[in-house]
Motif scaffolding. Structure first.
Motif, PDB file in Angstrom:
ATOM      1  N   SER A 193       0.841  -1.194   0.000  1.00 18.07           N
ATOM      2  CA  SER A 193       0.000   0.000   0.000  1.00 18.07           C
ATOM      3  C   SER A 193       0.881   1.250   0.000  1.00 18.07           C
ATOM      4  N   ILE A 194       0.276   2.367  -0.389  1.00 16.58           N
ATOM      5  CA  ILE A 194       0.950   3.661  -0.374  1.00 16.58           C
ATOM      6  C   ILE A 194       0.122   4.606   0.476  1.00 16.58           C
ATOM      7  N   ASN A 195       0.752   5.251   1.428  1.00 15.03           N
ATOM      8  CA  ASN A 195       0.033   6.221   2.244  1.00 15.03           C
ATOM      9  C   ASN A 195       0.235   7.603   1.634  1.00 15.03           C
ATOM     10  N   ARG A 196       1.008   8.424   2.270  1.00 17.03           N
ATOM     11  CA  ARG A 196       1.220   9.782   1.812  1.00 17.03           C
ATOM     12  C   ARG A 196       2.045   9.831   0.533  1.00 17.03           C
ATOM     13  N   MET A 197       1.632  10.678  -0.409  1.00 11.20           N
ATOM     14  CA  MET A 197       2.424  10.981  -1.602  1.00 11.20           C
ATOM     15  C   MET A 197       2.605  12.494  -1.659  1.00 11.20           C
ATOM     16  N   GLY A 198       3.744  12.905  -2.164  1.00 14.15           N
ATOM     17  CA  GLY A 198       3.996  14.339  -2.162  1.00 14.15           C
ATOM     18  C   GLY A 198       4.904  14.793  -3.273  1.00 14.15           C
ATOM     19  N   TRP A 199       4.964  16.104  -3.413  1.00 15.28           N
ATOM     20  CA  TRP A 199       5.875  16.739  -4.358  1.00 15.28           C
ATOM     21  C   TRP A 199       6.758  17.722  -3.591  1.00 15.28           C
ATOM     22  N   TYR A 200       8.039  17.652  -3.855  1.00 11.47           N
ATOM     23  CA  TYR A 200       9.020  18.580  -3.317  1.00 11.47           C
ATOM     24  C   TYR A 200       9.675  19.285  -4.497  1.00 11.47           C
ATOM     25  N   ARG A 201      10.357  20.379  -4.198  1.00 10.00           N
ATOM     26  CA  ARG A 201      11.131  21.033  -5.247  1.00 10.00           C
ATOM     27  C   ARG A 201      12.407  21.610  -4.656  1.00 10.00           C
ATOM     28  N   GLN A 202      13.385  21.743  -5.527  1.00 12.52           N
ATOM     29  CA  GLN A 202      14.655  22.331  -5.119  1.00 12.52           C
ATOM     30  C   GLN A 202      15.164  23.230  -6.223  1.00 12.52           C
ATOM     31  N   ALA A 203      15.273  24.500  -5.904  1.00 11.50           N
ATOM     32  CA  ALA A 203      15.820  25.473  -6.835  1.00 11.50           C
ATOM     33  C   ALA A 203      17.322  25.589  -6.606  1.00 11.50           C
ATOM     34  N   PRO A 204      18.078  26.050  -7.596  1.00 14.38           N
ATOM     35  CA  PRO A 204      19.534  26.188  -7.442  1.00 14.38           C
ATOM     36  C   PRO A 204      19.882  27.040  -6.236  1.00 14.38           C
ATOM     37  N   GLY A 205      20.760  26.520  -5.392  1.00 13.01           N
ATOM     38  CA  GLY A 205      21.212  27.264  -4.234  1.00 13.01           C
ATOM     39  C   GLY A 205      20.244  27.306  -3.079  1.00 13.01           C
ATOM     40  N   LYS A 206      19.139  26.586  -3.191  1.00 12.68           N
ATOM     41  CA  LYS A 206      18.136  26.595  -2.126  1.00 12.68           C
ATOM     42  C   LYS A 206      17.909  25.190  -1.590  1.00 12.68           C
ATOM     43  N   GLN A 207      17.323  25.133  -0.400  1.00 10.55           N
ATOM     44  CA  GLN A 207      16.994  23.842   0.188  1.00 10.55           C
ATOM     45  C   GLN A 207      15.744  23.258  -0.463  1.00 10.55           C
ATOM     46  N   THR A 240      -2.535  22.204  -7.623  1.00 10.41           N
ATOM     47  CA  THR A 240      -3.461  21.209  -7.092  1.00 10.41           C
ATOM     48  C   THR A 240      -2.829  19.833  -7.165  1.00 10.41           C
ATOM     49  N   ILE A 241      -2.789  19.151  -6.030  1.00 10.55           N
ATOM     50  CA  ILE A 241      -2.274  17.785  -5.999  1.00 10.55           C
ATOM     51  C   ILE A 241      -3.454  16.824  -5.999  1.00 10.55           C
ATOM     52  N   SER A 242      -3.289  15.725  -6.721  1.00  8.69           N
ATOM     53  CA  SER A 242      -4.323  14.688  -6.761  1.00  8.69           C
ATOM     54  C   SER A 242      -3.647  13.345  -6.957  1.00  8.69           C
ATOM     55  N   ARG A 243      -4.409  12.280  -6.806  1.00  2.00           N
ATOM     56  CA  ARG A 243      -3.829  10.950  -6.983  1.00  2.00           C
ATOM     57  C   ARG A 243      -4.870   9.986  -7.514  1.00  2.00           C
ATOM     58  N   ASP A 244      -4.360   8.967  -8.180  1.00  2.00           N
ATOM     59  CA  ASP A 244      -5.191   7.856  -8.649  1.00  2.00           C
ATOM     60  C   ASP A 244      -4.657   6.618  -7.950  1.00  2.00           C
ATOM     61  N   ASN A 245      -5.341   6.174  -6.919  1.00  2.00           N
ATOM     62  CA  ASN A 245      -4.840   5.054  -6.118  1.00  2.00           C
ATOM     63  C   ASN A 245      -4.774   3.763  -6.926  1.00  2.00           C
ATOM     64  N   ALA A 246      -5.666   3.603  -7.866  1.00  2.00           N
ATOM     65  CA  ALA A 246      -5.660   2.388  -8.684  1.00  2.00           C
ATOM     66  C   ALA A 246      -4.416   2.306  -9.563  1.00  2.00           C
ATOM     67  N   ALA A 266       1.270  17.731  -0.555  1.00  2.00           N
ATOM     68  CA  ALA A 266       1.194  16.327  -0.178  1.00  2.00           C
ATOM     69  C   ALA A 266      -0.262  15.908  -0.106  1.00  2.00           C
ATOM     70  N   ILE A 267      -0.480  14.604  -0.260  1.00  2.00           N
ATOM     71  CA  ILE A 267      -1.835  14.067  -0.217  1.00  2.00           C
ATOM     72  C   ILE A 267      -1.797  12.681   0.406  1.00  2.00           C
ATOM     73  N   THR A 268      -2.731  12.410   1.307  1.00  2.00           N
ATOM     74  CA  THR A 268      -2.797  11.094   1.935  1.00  2.00           C
ATOM     75  C   THR A 268      -3.640  10.155   1.070  1.00  2.00           C
ATOM     76  N   SER A 269      -3.644   8.891   1.461  1.00  2.00           N
ATOM     77  CA  SER A 269      -4.440   7.912   0.723  1.00  2.00           C
ATOM     78  C   SER A 269      -5.935   8.218   0.822  1.00  2.00           C
ATOM     79  N   ALA A 270      -6.325   8.937   1.867  1.00  2.00           N
ATOM     80  CA  ALA A 270      -7.731   9.310   2.045  1.00  2.00           C
ATOM     81  C   ALA A 270      -8.085  10.591   1.312  1.00  2.00           C
ATOM     82  N   GLY A 271      -7.082  11.268   0.758  1.00  2.00           N
ATOM     83  CA  GLY A 271      -7.350  12.471  -0.010  1.00  2.00           C
ATOM     84  C   GLY A 271      -7.126  13.784   0.702  1.00  2.00           C
ATOM     85  N   SER A 272      -6.645  13.750   1.930  1.00  2.00           N
ATOM     86  CA  SER A 272      -6.326  14.993   2.626  1.00  2.00           C
ATOM     87  C   SER A 272      -5.073  15.617   2.025  1.00  2.00           C
TER      88      SER A 272
END
Length: 121
Positions: A30-44, A68-74, A50-56
C-alpha cells in the motif's frame, strides 16, 4: 524495490500551466502519503504539496490557489497541476511516496529522480 518515475516537466512562460505525474511501481502492499518537493539552485528542498491515501491535502503557502495535488490510487500515481506559474517556481520537482512493501509492516519513504520545471519568457 520501489520505483517512482516523474514526467511532465519542461519550459513554460510565466502565467502558463504544467501537469506533473509520478507513477510508483514495485512490490508494494500500500501507499500512504504521496507528495511533491522542489529544489531550486542554491536553495533547500521544500515541500510543495502532499496528499494522503484518504485524499487529505496540504500545500506550501507559496503555491496555494495555484497548484493542485491529486492521486489515482488504482494507478499508484500522483499528479501536480500547476497553474499561473511564476519564475520563482523554477526548480527540479521530486515526488515521494510512503510505501509499505509486501514483506514489511512499516511505511518507508521513497523518492523519484526529479523533473525540471523552468518558468521563463
Amino acid at each position: 524495490q520501489v520505483q517512482l518515475v516523474e514526467s511532465g516537466g519542461g519550459l513554460v512562460q510565466p502565467g502558463g500551466s504544467l501537469r506533473l505525474s509520478c507513477a510508483a511501481s514495485g512490490s508494494m502492499l500500500s501507499i500512504n502519503r504521496m507528495g511533491w518537493y522542489r529544489q531550486a539552485p542554491g536553495k533547500q528542498r521544500e515541500l510543495v504539496a502532499a496528499i494522503t491515501s484518504a485524499g487529505s491535502t496540504n500545500y506550501a503557502d507559496s503555491v496555494k490557489g495555484r497548484f493542485t495535488i491529486s492521486r489515482d490510487n488504482a494507478k499508484n500515481t500522483v499528479y501536480l497541476q500547476m497553474n499561473s506559474l511564476k519564475p520563482e517556481d523554477t526548480a527540479v520537482y521530486y515526488c515521494s511516496a510512503d510505501v509499505r512493501m509486501s514483506d514489511s509492516f512499516v511505511y518507508t519513504r521513497h523518492g523519484g529522480q526529479g523533473t525540471q520545471v523552468t518558468v521563463s519568457s
